[in-house]
Design a protein around this motif. Structure first.
Motif: not given
Length: 327
Positions: A235-237, A280-281, A286-287, A310-311
């Protein structure tokens, strides 16, 4: 089989075979001659079925539609997606109140319940036996949804006091509402923010106060809204779009390969059974949260910035369990 099932079986036989003998009806339905005759007569009398007996061919067929109500069988004969759509619509309509179209909501819900529970199944029984859980849904003040919805439909500006969870702050601003979006069981307001002079998405449950304004809302073209708010994952594109490459283990692939993360996603399965997903992001938070759900079953291949985020999150999480099991 029960009587309603027999009616559908009769209907199926007539549609598929075009001509059905009396002996075939008895064999397929497992019924006595008297019972077959009663069912055929009932379908003609009660459902206005255009069933005719062809003496020359010695069989039954569907003829021309009869005068009166259109022939239609009752009963609950929905596939999984149709049941989900009806139940979800009922839930969404319940969540709208109090708000826009309030006087029209209950009659519409009643009609949907009638469709859902026609025939031998009441809608109460259907909702009791088929459940929809919404674990990620956040509760907000219903009146703020109603005010936001009214502003969207009236094309009026809106004053809001909005809570930003990321920085734990509230801000007051005027916005020009463009549309309401239901995403992952939560409502969002896409709007032109006059404070930031840009497009923004506001979680409706995070609106602490709202007031309609007399001024006309600034109108943004749908194509611009989609380009700015719908280009990337979630949603937060935003306008700056990058592509993420995720590799899932063969075990996780069994679930992920059946999911649709983004309309423009690309995917492939490797020889070892792993599943590679490209999407795509625009904004990572959020991802990142979605990726973390899969733990060791996913690896971020690219870009390097997302991989590091992420790490870092995994390292920080591991610190909380660093002393686990120590005595």
């Amino acid at each position: 089989m029960d009587r309603l099932e027999r009616f559908y079986k009769i209907d199926q036989l007539l549609k598929e075979r075009k001509l059905v003998s009396f002996e075939m009806f008895k064999s397929e339905l497992g019924m006595s001659p008297a019972s077959v005759k009663r069912d055929l007569a009932y379908m003609r009398d009660r459902f206005n079925a255009p069933i005719e007996y062809d003496r020359d061919a010695n069989g039954y067929r569907f003829g021309a539609p009869r005068t009166g109500p259109r022939y239609e069988l009752p009963g609950l004969w929905f596939n999984a997606s149709e049941v989900l759509a009806l139940l979800t619509t009922l839930r969404l309509l319940g969540d709208v109140q109090p708000g826009m179209l309030e006087s029209q909501v209950e009659p519409l819900r009643a009609r949907l319940r009638a469709i859902l529970g026609s025939g031998d199944h009441s809608w109460e029984e259907v909702e009791k036996r088929i459940r929809i859980f919404q674990p990620e849904r956040r509760a907000g003040d219903p009146k703020h949804f109603g005010i936001a919805a009214t502003a969207v439909l009236r094309r009026a500006k809106l004053w809001i006091r909005h809570y930003n969870r990321k920085n734990d702050q509230e801000t007051e601003r005027e916005v020009s509402p463009q549309r309401l979006v239901h995403y992952r069981d939560n409502w969002y307001l896409d709007a032109w923010c006059h404070l930031r002079n840009d497009l923004r998405s506001f979680a409706v449950d995070a609106i602490r106060d709202a007031r309609l304004l007399e001024a006309r809302a600034k109108e943004i073209a749908a194509a611009e809204l989609d380009a700015h708010l719908g280009a990337g994952y979630g949603i937060f594109a935003g306008k700056k779009v990058e592509w993420a490459t995720l590799r899932f283990t063969p075990q996780a692939a069994r679930w992920v390969s059946a999911q649709r993360w983004h309309p423009e996603q690309r995917a492939r399965s490797d020889e070892d059974g792993s599943y590679v997903l490209e999407l795509p992001f625009s904004e990572a938070p959020e991802l990142v949260m979605e990726i973390l759900k899969y733990g060791a079953d996913v690896e971020v291949v690219a870009p390097a910035s997302l991989r590091e985020r992420v790490a870092t999150a995994l390292r920080e999480g591991a610190k909380a369990y660093g002393n686990s099991g120590s005595g």
